[in-house]
Every structure is written in C-alpha cells, then in structure tokens.
Design a protein around this motif. Structure first.
Motif, mmCIF file in Angstrom:
data_model
loop_
_atom_site.group_PDB
_atom_site.id
_atom_site.type_symbol
_atom_site.label_atom_id
_atom_site.label_comp_id
_atom_site.label_asym_id
_atom_site.label_seq_id
_atom_site.Cartn_x
_atom_site.Cartn_y
_atom_site.Cartn_z
ATOM 1 N N ILE A 29 42.071 45.910 37.359
ATOM 2 C CA ILE A 29 41.136 46.674 37.041
ATOM 3 C C ILE A 29 41.169 48.022 37.624
ATOM 4 C CG2 ILE A 29 38.773 47.130 36.608
ATOM 5 C CD1 ILE A 29 38.255 44.211 36.284
ATOM 6 N N VAL A 30 41.032 49.107 37.235
ATOM 7 C CA VAL A 30 41.441 50.336 37.797
ATOM 8 C C VAL A 30 40.356 51.331 37.521
ATOM 9 C CG1 VAL A 30 42.964 52.433 38.065
ATOM 10 C CG2 VAL A 30 44.076 50.288 37.659
ATOM 11 N N ASP A 31 39.736 51.917 38.773
ATOM 12 C CA ASP A 31 39.076 53.070 38.884
ATOM 13 C C ASP A 31 39.527 54.083 39.263
ATOM 14 O OD1 ASP A 31 36.843 51.030 38.020
ATOM 15 O OD2 ASP A 31 36.286 50.447 40.102
ATOM 16 N N LEU A 32 39.514 55.177 38.611
ATOM 17 C CA LEU A 32 40.136 56.440 38.906
ATOM 18 C C LEU A 32 39.150 57.534 39.064
ATOM 19 C CD1 LEU A 32 42.744 58.272 38.804
ATOM 20 C CD2 LEU A 32 42.499 58.410 36.208
ATOM 21 N N LEU A 56 44.916 60.707 30.740
ATOM 22 C CA LEU A 56 44.732 59.947 32.165
ATOM 23 C C LEU A 56 44.817 58.431 32.127
ATOM 24 C CD1 LEU A 56 42.420 62.202 34.185
ATOM 25 C CD2 LEU A 56 44.830 61.869 34.728
ATOM 26 N N ALA A 57 43.965 57.944 31.245
ATOM 27 C CA ALA A 57 43.810 56.593 30.935
ATOM 28 C C ALA A 57 45.370 55.943 30.556
ATOM 29 C CB ALA A 57 42.996 56.215 29.827
ATOM 30 N N SER A 62 50.593 53.021 31.592
ATOM 31 C CA SER A 62 51.957 53.266 31.595
ATOM 32 C C SER A 62 52.343 52.705 33.284
ATOM 33 C CB SER A 62 52.274 54.456 31.529
ATOM 34 O OG SER A 62 53.934 54.402 31.477
ATOM 35 N N VAL A 63 51.911 53.173 34.222
ATOM 36 C CA VAL A 63 52.182 52.652 35.557
ATOM 37 C C VAL A 63 51.926 51.366 35.911
ATOM 38 C CG1 VAL A 63 51.911 53.337 38.240
ATOM 39 C CG2 VAL A 63 51.692 55.188 36.644
ATOM 40 N N VAL A 64 50.806 50.840 35.413
ATOM 41 C CA VAL A 64 50.331 49.474 35.572
ATOM 42 C C VAL A 64 51.429 48.573 35.070
ATOM 43 C CG1 VAL A 64 48.716 47.765 35.662
ATOM 44 C CG2 VAL A 64 47.912 49.883 36.119
ATOM 45 N N THR A 65 51.463 48.786 33.642
ATOM 46 C CA THR A 65 52.320 47.826 32.743
ATOM 47 C C THR A 65 53.688 47.838 32.624
ATOM 48 O OG1 THR A 65 51.867 49.111 30.786
ATOM 49 C CG2 THR A 65 50.236 47.440 31.287
ATOM 50 N N ASN A 66 54.241 49.227 33.099
ATOM 51 C CA ASN A 66 55.794 49.383 33.036
ATOM 52 C C ASN A 66 56.620 49.040 34.229
ATOM 53 O OD1 ASN A 66 55.566 49.820 30.292
ATOM 54 N ND2 ASN A 66 55.091 51.806 30.630
ATOM 55 N N ILE A 72 49.232 45.365 45.826
ATOM 56 C CA ILE A 72 48.362 46.220 44.744
ATOM 57 C C ILE A 72 48.353 47.672 45.759
ATOM 58 C CG2 ILE A 72 47.133 44.223 43.846
ATOM 59 C CD1 ILE A 72 45.015 44.589 45.851
ATOM 60 N N GLU A 73 48.504 47.643 47.080
ATOM 61 C CA GLU A 73 48.502 48.791 47.818
ATOM 62 C C GLU A 73 49.426 50.016 47.026
ATOM 63 O OE1 GLU A 73 46.839 45.848 50.674
ATOM 64 O OE2 GLU A 73 48.317 45.856 48.975
ATOM 65 N N ARG A 74 50.815 49.411 47.121
ATOM 66 C CA ARG A 74 51.769 50.225 46.397
ATOM 67 C C ARG A 74 51.417 50.594 44.804
ATOM 68 N NH1 ARG A 74 53.705 54.112 45.613
ATOM 69 N NH2 ARG A 74 55.787 54.375 44.619
ATOM 70 N N LEU A 75 51.168 49.555 44.104
ATOM 71 C CA LEU A 75 50.633 49.857 42.699
ATOM 72 C C LEU A 75 49.612 51.170 42.825
ATOM 73 C CD1 LEU A 75 50.468 49.863 39.634
ATOM 74 C CD2 LEU A 75 48.986 47.574 40.046
ATOM 75 N N ALA A 76 48.577 50.913 43.655
ATOM 76 C CA ALA A 76 47.480 52.173 43.935
ATOM 77 C C ALA A 76 48.084 53.460 44.170
ATOM 78 C CB ALA A 76 46.285 51.768 44.756
ATOM 79 N N GLY A 77 49.045 53.454 45.251
ATOM 80 C CA GLY A 77 49.873 54.531 45.576
ATOM 81 C C GLY A 77 50.512 55.188 44.632
ATOM 82 N N ALA A 78 51.110 54.299 43.361
ATOM 83 C CA ALA A 78 52.016 54.885 42.458
ATOM 84 C C ALA A 78 51.092 55.416 41.267
ATOM 85 C CB ALA A 78 52.759 53.619 41.726
ATOM 86 N N ILE A 79 49.912 55.038 41.281
ATOM 87 C CA ILE A 79 49.164 55.519 40.211
ATOM 88 C C ILE A 79 48.584 56.892 40.703
ATOM 89 C CG2 ILE A 79 46.944 55.443 39.030
ATOM 90 C CD1 ILE A 79 47.197 52.138 39.276
#
Length: 120
Positions: A29-32, A56-57, A62-66, A72-79
């Motif tokens: 779950i992402v809060d932006l 934006l959504a 795309s970042v999360v699923t591809n 999760i720190e790296r995933l958040a940074g990539a977003i």
C-alpha cells in the motif's frame, strides 16, 4: 508549498528478501505526497495548471508491479525517483510504503517505511 496526496494505493507485487515473497507475492500500500506550487491551478481552474492524479497513480503502479526489489526502502526510493522525473513542477515527494503481510514472527501489524526526496 502546496500538496497533492494520493493515499491507500494498493498493489499486488513480488518484493521481499525471501523466495516465498518473490514466488507468491503480497499486497503493498502506497501513500504519496507531492509538494509543488498549485497557486496557478487554484486560481485558473485549468487542468494543465496541475499534475494529473490518475497519471501519478498509474506511474506508482508501474514502479511497484514492473520491478522486483529486496527492500521496501528501495521500492519507496524508486517511486520517489519516478515521481520527480515525471513532472518538473513537483519539488518534493514523500512515499509511505506499507507492507501489511511482512513475514515476521508477530500475529498482527503493518510494517512501513517513509522516504522523502526533493529536487536539487
């Protein structure tokens, strides 16, 4: 600085350190939070004076699923990086990334990280 929030964006993906996480996947779950100057949009009521929330959504999705990340720190940074690249009007972005089904030895709870990046 003004703010656009997108909260509770929920995606199924395969991030994590363990083989089962890569194989089975889980919900993220992402809060932006995007900080930018919205004064023109607040006066003009014109679409082109703001940032498209739907785009934006889709970008976050795309970042999360591809991609596949161990942390999760790296995933958040990539977003964060993708959002800053998406629109130069966004000066600062914060991502809170929730991993509600983290494989840890507790019965309940949610684990999350918050990463903030800003334009230099």
């Amino acid at each position: 600085m003004d703010t656009i929030y997108l909260t509770g964006l929920s995606f199924f993906a395969n991030h994590g350190l363990f083989e089962e996480e890569a194989r089975l996947g889980q919900r993220f779950i992402v809060d932006l939070k995007c900080e930018l100057d919205l004064s023109a949009a607040s006066k003009s009521d014109k679409y082109e004076d703001t940032v498209c929330y739907g785009s934006l959504a889709k970008l976050v999705e795309s970042v999360v699923t591809n991609n596949r990340f161990n942390l999760i720190e790296r995933l958040a940074g990539a977003i964060c990086e993708a959002v800053l690249d998406y629109d130069s009007r966004i000066e600062r972005v914060s991502i809170t990334l929730h991993k509600p089904s983290a494989p840890v030895p507790v019965a309940t709870g949610c684990f999350k990280v918050e990463i903030t990046q800003q334009r230099i």
